[in-house]
Design a protein around this motif. Structure first.
Motif, PDB file in Angstrom:
ATOM      1  N   ALA A  50       0.843  -1.128  -0.337  1.00 17.90           N
ATOM      2  CA  ALA A  50      -0.269   0.237   0.367  1.00 17.90           C
ATOM      3  C   ALA A  50       0.757   0.925  -0.060  1.00 17.90           C
ATOM      4  CB  ALA A  50      -0.601  -0.046   1.221  1.00 17.90           C
ATOM      5  N   ARG A  51       1.769   1.514   0.265  1.00 17.52           N
ATOM      6  CA  ARG A  51       2.777   2.121   1.158  1.00 17.52           C
ATOM      7  C   ARG A  51       3.433   2.223  -0.660  1.00 17.52           C
ATOM      8  NH1 ARG A  51       5.565   0.810   4.645  1.00 17.52           N
ATOM      9  NH2 ARG A  51       7.685  -0.311   3.752  1.00 17.52           N
ATOM     10  N   GLU A  52       3.840   1.526  -0.981  1.00 17.60           N
ATOM     11  CA  GLU A  52       4.584   1.631  -2.668  1.00 17.60           C
ATOM     12  C   GLU A  52       3.711   2.096  -3.266  1.00 17.60           C
ATOM     13  OE1 GLU A  52       6.298  -2.120  -3.353  1.00 17.60           O
ATOM     14  OE2 GLU A  52       8.300  -1.897  -1.937  1.00 17.60           O
ATOM     15  N   LYS A  53       2.647   1.357  -3.468  1.00 13.47           N
ATOM     16  CA  LYS A  53       1.474   2.076  -4.040  1.00 13.47           C
ATOM     17  C   LYS A  53       1.405   3.820  -4.373  1.00 13.47           C
ATOM     18  CE  LYS A  53      -3.286   1.039  -5.777  1.00 13.47           C
ATOM     19  NZ  LYS A  53      -4.466   0.310  -5.479  1.00 13.47           N
ATOM     20  N   LEU A  54       0.875   3.743  -2.987  1.00 13.72           N
ATOM     21  CA  LEU A  54       1.417   5.514  -2.627  1.00 13.72           C
ATOM     22  C   LEU A  54       1.810   6.403  -3.276  1.00 13.72           C
ATOM     23  CD1 LEU A  54      -1.196   7.614  -1.327  1.00 13.72           C
ATOM     24  CD2 LEU A  54       0.388   7.429   1.009  1.00 13.72           C
ATOM     25  N   GLU A  55       3.036   5.759  -3.027  1.00 15.14           N
ATOM     26  CA  GLU A  55       4.316   6.064  -3.522  1.00 15.14           C
ATOM     27  C   GLU A  55       4.386   6.571  -4.798  1.00 15.14           C
ATOM     28  OE1 GLU A  55       8.298   4.308  -1.896  1.00 15.14           O
ATOM     29  OE2 GLU A  55       7.699   5.168   0.406  1.00 15.14           O
ATOM     30  N   ASN A  67       1.626   9.404  -5.842  1.00 14.09           N
ATOM     31  CA  ASN A  67       2.478  10.581  -5.755  1.00 14.09           C
ATOM     32  C   ASN A  67       3.091  10.720  -6.455  1.00 14.09           C
ATOM     33  OD1 ASN A  67       0.551  10.757  -3.894  1.00 14.09           O
ATOM     34  ND2 ASN A  67       1.868  10.523  -2.434  1.00 14.09           N
ATOM     35  N   ASN A  68       4.437  10.318  -7.531  1.00 14.12           N
ATOM     36  CA  ASN A  68       4.911  10.302  -8.199  1.00 14.12           C
ATOM     37  C   ASN A  68       5.678  10.003  -9.894  1.00 14.12           C
ATOM     38  OD1 ASN A  68       6.917  11.380  -5.897  1.00 14.12           O
ATOM     39  ND2 ASN A  68       7.714   9.408  -5.307  1.00 14.12           N
ATOM     40  N   ALA A  69       4.029   9.802  -9.807  1.00 15.33           N
ATOM     41  CA  ALA A  69       3.912   8.862 -11.617  1.00 15.33           C
ATOM     42  C   ALA A  69       4.513  10.468 -12.640  1.00 15.33           C
ATOM     43  CB  ALA A  69       2.522   8.798 -12.187  1.00 15.33           C
TER      44      ALA A  69
END
Length: 206
Positions: free
Chosen positions: A89-94, A97-99
């Motif tokens: 979940a944390r990696e997906k959010l990052e 945000n940085n896409a």
């Protein structure tokens, strides 16, 4: 008379037992035997309930140990899964945000060129130079976007396709071969790689 006395003495001696007479010890051969003559073991004579109780107790201990081991494995597996879920979940959010980070970094030099062009407008009257500068900035911007997978859609003269085009209106076709085809492009459509990210707004010949 003498014979009678001898008989009485002999009878008296037979009735008396010697003081040192003892019962001989019972050996294994003299022990009571069963099952074909084998001596009876005292352990085998223990009550059946005691044997069953000991067996049940051993099974309970074994089952308890196995249950504790399975519970420990379950807790470890659950903890690993929770850590994996949180990390994902944390990696997906990052990632969300940085896409756009790469695209924005590529566009920053174009923004710099636009800022310099805006400063030059107030300091020059050379329209041709301004047009050339704007054209260079446009080409740089377009090349940057192409490098990120952006491709313009070619629509004019193509048959109308509802999966690619959005018909704004219909005009009489200037020739029969343009009927049902795009005769004018109002707004260009674009692909991102092979995916349509904007439909082309067109005028269709009727």
């Amino acid at each position: 008379m003498e014979n009678k006395d001898i008989l009485d003495d002999q009878a008296s001696s037979d009735m008396q037992q010697p003081d040192n007479l003892t019962t001989p010890p019972v050996t294994d051969e003299d022990a009571v035997t069963v099952n074909g003559g084998e001596p009876v073991d005292s352990d085998e004579t223990a009550p059946a309930e005691a044997v069953v109780t000991e067996t049940a107790t051993a099974d309970d201990i074994k089952a308890g140990n196995e249950l504790a081991e399975l519970k420990d494995k379950y807790l470890r597996l659950y903890a690993d899964f929770e850590n994996f879920r949180r990390r994902t979940a944390r990696e997906k959010l990052e990632l969300i945000n940085n896409a756009n980070q790469g695209v924005l970094q590529a566009l920053i030099p174009v923004v710099d060129d636009f800022e310099r062009a805006m400063q030059s407008i107030d300091n020059t009257n050379d329209v041709a130079a301004l047009k050339e500068g704007v054209s260079l900035i446009y080409n740089k911007l377009f090349k940057t976007l192409e490098g990120k997978g952006l491709k313009p859609m070619v629509s004019k003269g193509q048959p109308f396709d509802a999966d690619l085009h959005e018909s704004v209106t219909q005009f009489p076709a200037p020739s029969d071969d343009l009927k049902g085809k795009v005769i004018e492009e109002i707004e260009k459509g674009y692909y991102l790689n092979d995916k349509v990210i904007r439909f082309a707004k067109v005028i269709v010949g009727s």
